[in-house]
Write an enzyme that holds these catalytic residues in place. Structure first.
Site, PDB file in Angstrom:
ATOM      1  N   PRO A 179       0.819  -1.217   0.000  1.00 23.16           N
ATOM      2  CA  PRO A 179       0.000   0.000   0.000  1.00 23.16           C
ATOM      3  C   PRO A 179       0.855   1.271   0.000  1.00 23.16           C
ATOM      4  O   PRO A 179       0.356   2.350  -0.319  1.00 23.16           O
ATOM      5  CB  PRO A 179      -0.809  -0.104   1.302  1.00 23.16           C
ATOM      6  CG  PRO A 179      -0.751  -1.533   1.704  1.00 23.16           C
ATOM      7  CD  PRO A 179       0.545  -2.069   1.175  1.00 23.16           C
ATOM      8  N   GLU A 226       1.876  -7.197   8.578  1.00 19.45           N
ATOM      9  CA  GLU A 226       2.005  -5.748   8.699  1.00 19.45           C
ATOM     10  C   GLU A 226       3.053  -5.190   7.752  1.00 19.45           C
ATOM     11  O   GLU A 226       3.328  -4.007   7.756  1.00 19.45           O
ATOM     12  CB  GLU A 226       2.314  -5.374  10.141  1.00 19.45           C
ATOM     13  CG  GLU A 226       1.082  -5.119  10.997  1.00 19.45           C
ATOM     14  CD  GLU A 226      -0.045  -6.132  10.815  1.00 19.45           C
ATOM     15  OE1 GLU A 226       0.204  -7.345  10.984  1.00 19.45           O
ATOM     16  OE2 GLU A 226      -1.150  -5.699  10.494  1.00 19.45           O
ATOM     17  N   ARG A 229      -1.971  -8.771 -20.919  1.00 21.06           N
ATOM     18  CA  ARG A 229      -2.891  -8.496 -22.031  1.00 21.06           C
ATOM     19  C   ARG A 229      -2.338  -7.457 -23.016  1.00 21.06           C
ATOM     20  O   ARG A 229      -2.886  -7.289 -24.106  1.00 21.06           O
ATOM     21  CB  ARG A 229      -4.290  -8.095 -21.533  1.00 21.06           C
ATOM     22  CG  ARG A 229      -4.353  -6.808 -20.791  1.00 21.06           C
ATOM     23  CD  ARG A 229      -5.754  -6.538 -20.276  1.00 21.06           C
ATOM     24  NE  ARG A 229      -6.688  -6.150 -21.331  1.00 21.06           N
ATOM     25  CZ  ARG A 229      -6.705  -4.954 -21.923  1.00 21.06           C
ATOM     26  NH1 ARG A 229      -5.813  -4.030 -21.589  1.00 21.06           N
ATOM     27  NH2 ARG A 229      -7.596  -4.683 -22.851  1.00 21.06           N
ATOM     28  N   ASP A 260      -3.548   2.579 -27.288  1.00 27.48           N
ATOM     29  CA  ASP A 260      -2.733   3.622 -27.887  1.00 27.48           C
ATOM     30  C   ASP A 260      -2.498   4.740 -26.874  1.00 27.48           C
ATOM     31  O   ASP A 260      -3.434   5.343 -26.367  1.00 27.48           O
ATOM     32  CB  ASP A 260      -3.463   4.168 -29.126  1.00 27.48           C
ATOM     33  CG  ASP A 260      -2.574   5.080 -29.940  1.00 27.48           C
ATOM     34  OD1 ASP A 260      -1.782   5.825 -29.327  1.00 27.48           O
ATOM     35  OD2 ASP A 260      -2.669   5.032 -31.168  1.00 27.48           O
TER      36      ASP A 260
HETATM   37  C1  4FL Z   1      -2.667  -3.229  -1.174  1.00 27.73           C
HETATM   38  C2  4FL Z   1      -0.668  -4.215  -2.040  1.00 27.73           C
HETATM   39  C3  4FL Z   1      -2.797  -2.529  -2.358  1.00 27.73           C
HETATM   40  C4  4FL Z   1      -0.852  -3.472  -3.196  1.00 27.73           C
HETATM   41  C5  4FL Z   1      -0.492  -6.141   1.706  1.00 27.73           C
HETATM   42  C6  4FL Z   1      -1.696  -5.686   2.217  1.00 27.73           C
HETATM   43  C7  4FL Z   1      -1.583  -4.089  -1.013  1.00 27.73           C
HETATM   44  C8  4FL Z   1      -1.391  -4.866   0.222  1.00 27.73           C
HETATM   45  N1  4FL Z   1      -1.904  -2.651  -3.334  1.00 27.73           N
HETATM   46  N2  4FL Z   1      -0.328  -5.626   0.499  1.00 27.73           N
HETATM   47  N3  4FL Z   1      -2.240  -4.891   1.272  1.00 27.73           N
END
Ligand code: 4FL
Length: 241
Positions: free
Chosen positions: A88, A115, A153, A168
């Protein structure tokens, strides 16, 4: 393109990687996805991948040794590979980032749990940190799968040519127009008559108008950045009245 995924839950990737266009792309060897279990590189008695945070506090932190052991085992440090931590705290994923990644030959994705991951891994063993949005997941696995899907993709041959115009980089970001298919009457709900008129130019103009209206209502941020043509302005005016 080779994707290497480092995770403590490898089976989370099994069916998403088997289905649809991604499954097809793997069968045809257009992409290769290798999923590695971080726990296989934890060499203590209990194969621990996490531990308590220095300084105290809630939850557990992923230990550096198993992750770095896995990175070394797959030779992720090579000049070819881009090593990405899903977190995050990363920069926000976008179509533009997907487009950039689709030009690489190898992407290593590290899925954090709990965490978080020991900061020394983030600092010294990754090239990039990516978030897929401002929410917290139970781990980086689904985020990694989102990246594999969005990047794969864009690789030539994976989708045929359906998406090429959409991808594009010079076309401006506008939401898609509404789509309808058979039946013409579904439980009393019809289809906009313009779509049945057979005039391609009339249909094109209607779709453009709908796309612009949708974008202005749902995504004012995207709409504000659009450079509207004279026709666009006219179409929007027609919709308002
Ligand atoms: C959330 C990873 C959004 C990427 C661990 C808990 C995460 C994430 N984007 N990793 N939340």
């Amino acid at each position: 393109m080779i994707f290497d995924i480092l995770t403590i839950f490898p089976s989370m990737f099994s069916s998403p990687l088997r289905e649809g266009m991604i499954g097809k792309a793997r069968e045809r060897d257009l992409i290769q996805v290798r999923v590695h279990n971080i726990r296989d590189f934890a060499f203590d008695k209990h194969h621990m991948t996490d531990d308590r945070p220095f300084g105290g506090g809630e939850g557990m932190v992923m230990k550096p040794e198993p992750i770095v052991g896995a990175l070394r085992a797959i030779e992720a440090g090579g000049p070819e590979a881009r090593c990405i931590l899903l977190t995050p705290q990363g920069r926000l994923f976008s179509q533009e980032i997907a487009r950039g990644l689709s030009k690489l030959s190898r992407i290593v994705l590290i899925c954090g749990r709990y965490e978080g991951v020991d900061e020394r891994v983030a600092q010294h063993f990754t090239d990039d940190q990516i978030s897929i949005g401002d929410y917290v997941l139970t781990g980086g696995e689904l985020a990694a799968m989102v990246i594999v899907d969005a990047v794969a993709r864009l690789i030539p041959g994976v989708l045929g040519n359906v998406g090429s115009a959409l991808e594009d980089s010079f076309t401006q970001p506008v939401l898609e127009h509404p789509q309808y298919t058979r039946p013409r009457d579904f439980e009393g709900m019809g289809v906009p008559p313009v779509l049945l008129c057979g005039n391609h130019e009339t249909i094109r103009r209607w779709r453009r108008g709908q796309a612009l209206k949708r974008t202005s209502l749902r995504r004012p941020d995207l709409f504000a950045a659009l450079e509207l043509s004279a026709e666009d302005r006219q179409l929007l005016e027609e919709i308002e009245t």
